[in-house]
Design a protein around this motif. Sequence first.
Motif, PDB file in Angstrom:
ATOM      1  N   THR A   1       8.934  47.904  -2.806  1.00 57.21           N
ATOM      2  CA  THR A   1       7.819  48.518  -2.089  1.00 57.21           C
ATOM      3  C   THR A   1       7.105  49.553  -2.940  1.00 57.21           C
ATOM      4  OG1 THR A   1       8.911  48.190   0.054  1.00 57.21           O
ATOM      5  CG2 THR A   1       7.177  49.853  -0.041  1.00 57.21           C
TER       6      THR A   1
ATOM      7  N   TRP B   1       5.708  41.047   4.034  1.00 55.59           N
ATOM      8  CA  TRP B   1       5.001  41.469   2.820  1.00 55.59           C
ATOM      9  C   TRP B   1       3.523  41.099   2.913  1.00 55.59           C
ATOM     10  CZ3 TRP B   1       8.056  44.818   1.331  1.00 55.59           C
ATOM     11  CH2 TRP B   1       9.332  44.628   0.809  1.00 55.59           C
TER      12      TRP B   1
ATOM     13  N   MET C   1       1.884  44.614   3.175  1.00 53.63           N
ATOM     14  CA  MET C   1       1.582  45.064   1.814  1.00 53.63           C
ATOM     15  C   MET C   1       0.439  44.273   1.181  1.00 53.63           C
ATOM     16  SD  MET C   1       3.500  47.679   1.278  1.00 53.63           S
ATOM     17  CE  MET C   1       3.518  48.063  -0.467  1.00 53.63           C
TER      18      MET C   1
END
Length: 219
Positions: free
Chosen positions: A172, A207, A211
Amino acid sequence: MATGLTLYGARGSGAVAVEAALTLLEVPYALIDAETFDPDDKASGDQVLSANPMRQVPTLVLPSGEVMTESAAILICLADLHPASRLAPRPSDPKRAQFLRWMVFVSSAIYSLYWVKDEPSRLVPDPAGHGSLEARVLNRISDCWGIMDSQVTPGGYILGDELTVLDLYVATVSRFQPRRKRLYEVAPKMGEVVRRVDIDPRLHALWKDRMGFHEGWEG
């Protein structure tokens, strides 16, 4: 009294490492998005103030109502509360010392620098100095990744052949500037590990949503 976990987080933040751990643990939680770093939406970030006067994410509220802050502490706590998950070495495991060492290292030596990098005026009032400060901070972050890489001996993951919350944390935080291409250069061993974490099928949807695998995300 709360009946479950409540996580204050934000897309693209360190809180996503906690979301990843909770996903692997299959622990349900309520997510409150609090964009603490968005100056155009101050009300969003202010939501976290009721739980954390530092106005920072991640902030985790336990079922008892107790509040946990600090990403490394939250990740270690979650892993220890669910020992069957093997997301952290047990206290008797020879790998425990290095696990704790590197969890705190990522938090204190790397993650903490974004408090300065993201808003240089906190330490340097003159905007003329912001560019230089940011460049030095990013170089320091790269140096720290390199130092860590030189002292770990990964297997499939940083501590060996089992994925831990340390891998989630590094995967991360290494997405932040100076981004992954720089990590791959200065920390090639960990670069291989985070690529493996990136493609873990259990985390793919998280993800992608939290992200973002957008074009150029690696830097």
